[in-house]
Design a protein around this motif. Structure first.
Motif, short mmCIF file in Angstrom:
data_model
loop_
_atom_site.label_atom_id
_atom_site.label_comp_id
_atom_site.label_asym_id
_atom_site.label_seq_id
_atom_site.Cartn_x
_atom_site.Cartn_y
_atom_site.Cartn_z
N SER A 1 0.84 -1.21 0.00
CA SER A 1 0.00 0.00 0.00
C SER A 1 0.87 1.26 0.00
CB SER A 1 -0.92 0.00 1.22
OG SER A 1 -0.17 0.24 2.39
N GLU A 2 2.17 1.09 0.21
CA GLU A 2 3.05 2.26 0.36
C GLU A 2 4.11 2.36 -0.73
OE1 GLU A 2 2.79 2.26 5.26
OE2 GLU A 2 4.57 1.40 4.30
N TRP A 3 3.86 1.71 -1.89
CA TRP A 3 4.95 1.62 -2.86
C TRP A 3 5.40 2.97 -3.40
CZ3 TRP A 3 4.21 3.09 -7.98
CH2 TRP A 3 2.89 3.16 -8.45
N GLN A 4 4.51 3.95 -3.41
CA GLN A 4 4.92 5.26 -3.94
C GLN A 4 6.05 5.92 -3.15
OE1 GLN A 4 1.46 4.65 -4.13
NE2 GLN A 4 0.75 5.43 -6.10
N ARG A 5 6.24 5.45 -1.90
CA ARG A 5 7.30 6.06 -1.10
C ARG A 5 8.71 5.73 -1.64
NH1 ARG A 5 10.43 3.16 0.87
NH2 ARG A 5 11.54 4.95 1.68
N LEU A 6 8.81 4.81 -2.56
CA LEU A 6 10.12 4.47 -3.15
C LEU A 6 10.79 5.70 -3.76
CD1 LEU A 6 9.20 1.05 -4.81
CD2 LEU A 6 10.75 1.38 -2.87
N GLU A 7 9.97 6.66 -4.15
CA GLU A 7 10.50 7.92 -4.67
C GLU A 7 11.55 8.52 -3.73
OE1 GLU A 7 9.25 9.63 -7.54
OE2 GLU A 7 10.88 11.08 -7.24
N GLU A 8 11.31 8.44 -2.43
CA GLU A 8 12.27 8.99 -1.45
C GLU A 8 13.63 8.30 -1.58
OE1 GLU A 8 10.86 8.69 2.61
OE2 GLU A 8 8.81 9.06 1.93
N ASP A 9 13.60 6.99 -1.76
CA ASP A 9 14.87 6.25 -1.90
C ASP A 9 15.61 6.69 -3.16
OD1 ASP A 9 13.85 4.91 0.26
OD2 ASP A 9 13.42 3.05 -0.82
N HIS A 10 14.84 6.96 -4.21
CA HIS A 10 15.46 7.38 -5.47
C HIS A 10 16.11 8.76 -5.33
CE1 HIS A 10 12.57 4.55 -7.91
NE2 HIS A 10 13.23 3.93 -6.95
N LEU A 11 15.42 9.66 -4.64
CA LEU A 11 15.99 11.00 -4.43
C LEU A 11 17.26 10.91 -3.61
CD1 LEU A 11 12.66 12.97 -3.77
CD2 LEU A 11 14.16 13.14 -5.79
N ARG A 12 17.24 10.02 -2.62
CA ARG A 12 18.44 9.88 -1.77
C ARG A 12 19.58 9.23 -2.53
NH1 ARG A 12 14.41 8.66 2.74
NH2 ARG A 12 14.17 10.77 3.58
N ALA A 13 19.26 8.31 -3.42
CA ALA A 13 20.32 7.70 -4.23
C ALA A 13 20.94 8.75 -5.15
CB ALA A 13 19.75 6.54 -5.05
N ALA A 14 20.10 9.60 -5.73
CA ALA A 14 20.60 10.64 -6.63
C ALA A 14 21.52 11.59 -5.86
CB ALA A 14 19.43 11.42 -7.24
N ARG A 15 21.10 11.92 -4.65
CA ARG A 15 21.91 12.83 -3.83
C ARG A 15 23.24 12.17 -3.45
NH1 ARG A 15 20.58 14.35 2.34
NH2 ARG A 15 22.62 15.24 2.78
N LEU A 16 23.17 10.92 -3.06
CA LEU A 16 24.38 10.18 -2.67
C LEU A 16 25.36 10.14 -3.84
CD1 LEU A 16 25.59 8.37 -0.39
CD2 LEU A 16 24.42 6.43 -1.46
N ALA A 17 24.86 9.82 -5.02
CA ALA A 17 25.72 9.73 -6.21
C ALA A 17 26.37 11.08 -6.50
CB ALA A 17 24.91 9.26 -7.41
N ARG A 18 25.57 12.12 -6.43
CA ARG A 18 26.04 13.48 -6.72
C ARG A 18 27.14 13.88 -5.75
NH1 ARG A 18 21.01 15.44 -6.73
NH2 ARG A 18 21.21 16.34 -4.66
N GLU A 19 26.91 13.62 -4.46
CA GLU A 19 27.85 14.12 -3.45
C GLU A 19 29.12 13.29 -3.35
OE1 GLU A 19 25.88 15.25 0.15
OE2 GLU A 19 24.38 16.44 -0.97
N ILE A 20 29.04 11.98 -3.55
CA ILE A 20 30.30 11.23 -3.47
C ILE A 20 31.03 11.20 -4.80
CG2 ILE A 20 29.59 9.83 -1.49
CD1 ILE A 20 29.15 7.53 -3.29
N GLY A 21 30.31 11.52 -5.88
CA GLY A 21 30.96 11.60 -7.19
C GLY A 21 32.05 12.65 -7.22
#
Ligand SMILES: *Cc1c(COP(=O)(O)O)cnc(C)c1O
Length: 339
Positions: free
Chosen positions: A246-266
């Motif tokens: 019932s909560e699958w739309q919250r995966l968006e948060e994980d995607h935003l955090r992955a994008a941020r992680l990639a950007r900052e450690i890149g």
């Protein structure tokens, strides 16, 4: 410890624990567990299929899909870097008597229609005719790449022309749906059967779903039994799965955090990061003094867990047990490890 190894490390939420404690249960081998039945009905309708079956693992979901749709001494087209081919202990051969025929899907993990057409084996006295065709979406080893429905549709058309069933390993199907902003049913539509995991980013403690036509799912239930996966009062673990779904739309948060992680450690040292489409970041350490194993242990010393993904590649995976502060802290710890 900040655990970025996998989205499987998530622990059930309070709501999931409550759902487990209060679940109505029965004997699911007799089809009498109301919580499992509700989960199966809900899952089937979410991915637009007639029926669904609850299985203990994604691996069992893939294996039962193969067993239900093939005969022994036939072959199965798989992608060369896919889970079903490389990470299921040769199950296709052991359980199904199947010869896997791998096609290299390249950097994005998806082969094309022409390659598929060329790999299909027609029934003939010497050969193992193609009995099933499989693709993976999102593709894990390609770095969580999400393939759009029309890309899968083109392959499904080839499969249909040859009257060969088409299986989608959608362990992270809902991540793909979120990333592409499409209905999960639209993503699953080209496939006859689709498997997805409840126990990854969705955060449920146990289990996966196999969905497809009623008659195939019926055969898959027999295959599940054969593999020892018939469960009794499984509603205890199915009920948290319903909460997760019932909560699958919250995966968006994980995607935003992955994008941020990639950007900052890149930007740190000589680390090269992928541009993540979903919740998986691939770090290329080839320009650093580390190989993948050494980098993973250097990170562990700083309190970050990661997964070695080849000689010079490391996987970082975001999930619901990590918040923005954890990501900020992971970036700092990775900075110390590289320094
Ligand atoms: C995790 C995964 C599976 C298997 O799921 P388990 O529950 O670990 O057995 C299958 N396919 C893909 C693409 C996966 O990522």
């Amino acid at each position: 410890m900040i655990d970025l190894r996998s989205d499987t490390v998530t622990r059930p939420t309070e709501e999931m624990r409550t759902a487990a404690a209060e679940a109505e249960v029965g004997d699911d081998v007799y089809g009498e567990d109301p919580s499992v039945n509700e989960l199966e009905t809900t899952a089937a309708s979410l991915v637009g299929k007639e029926a669904a079956m609850y299985v203990p693992s994604g691996t069992m979901g893939n294996q039962t899909a193969a067993l239900a749709q093939t005969e022994q001494a036939t072959s199965m087209v798989v992608e060369a870097q896919s889970h079903i081919y490389g990470w299921e202990c040769a199950g296709l051969a052991v359980h199904g008597g199947l010869q896997p025929v791998p096609i290299d899907g390249g950097p994005d993990g998806l082969y094309g229609s022409e390659e598929l057409e060329a790999a299909i084996v027609q029934p003939e006295s010497h050969r193992a005719a193609t009995g099933l065709i499989a693709v993976e979406n999102t593709h894990n080893r390609a770095g969580g790449i999400a393939h759009p429905p029309d890309a899968l549709g083109a392959l499904a058309d080839v499969a249909a022309e040859h009257e060969i069933p088409f299986h989608l390993d959608g362990a992270r199907l809902f991540n793909a749906a979120v990333a592409l902003d499409v209905d999960p049913a639209e993503l699953a539509a080209p496939a006859d059967t689709v498997m997805f995991c409840l126990s990854k980013g969705l955060g449920a403690p146990v289990g996966s779903m196999l969905a497809g036509p009623e008659s195939v799912i019926e055969d898959a239930r027999r295959a599940r039994r054969l593999l020892g996966g018939g469960m009794r009062q499984a509603g205890i673990i199915a009920a948290p799965g319903l909460v997760a779904l019932s909560e699958w739309q919250r995966l968006e948060e994980d995607h935003l955090r992955a994008a941020r992680l990639a950007r900052e450690i890149g930007g740190i040292g000589d680390l090269i990061t992928s541009d993540p489409e979903t919740n998986i970041v691939i770090v290329d350490v080839s320009r650093t003094r580390y190989d993948a194993e050494d980098f993973v242990s250097a990170l562990a010393d700083e309190g970050v867990r990661a997964l070695s993904f080849g000689p010079e590649r490391v996987r970082l995976c975001t999930h619901r047990d990590l918040d923005d502060d954890d990501i900020a802290s992971a970036v700092e710890r990775i900075r110390s490890a590289v320094a």
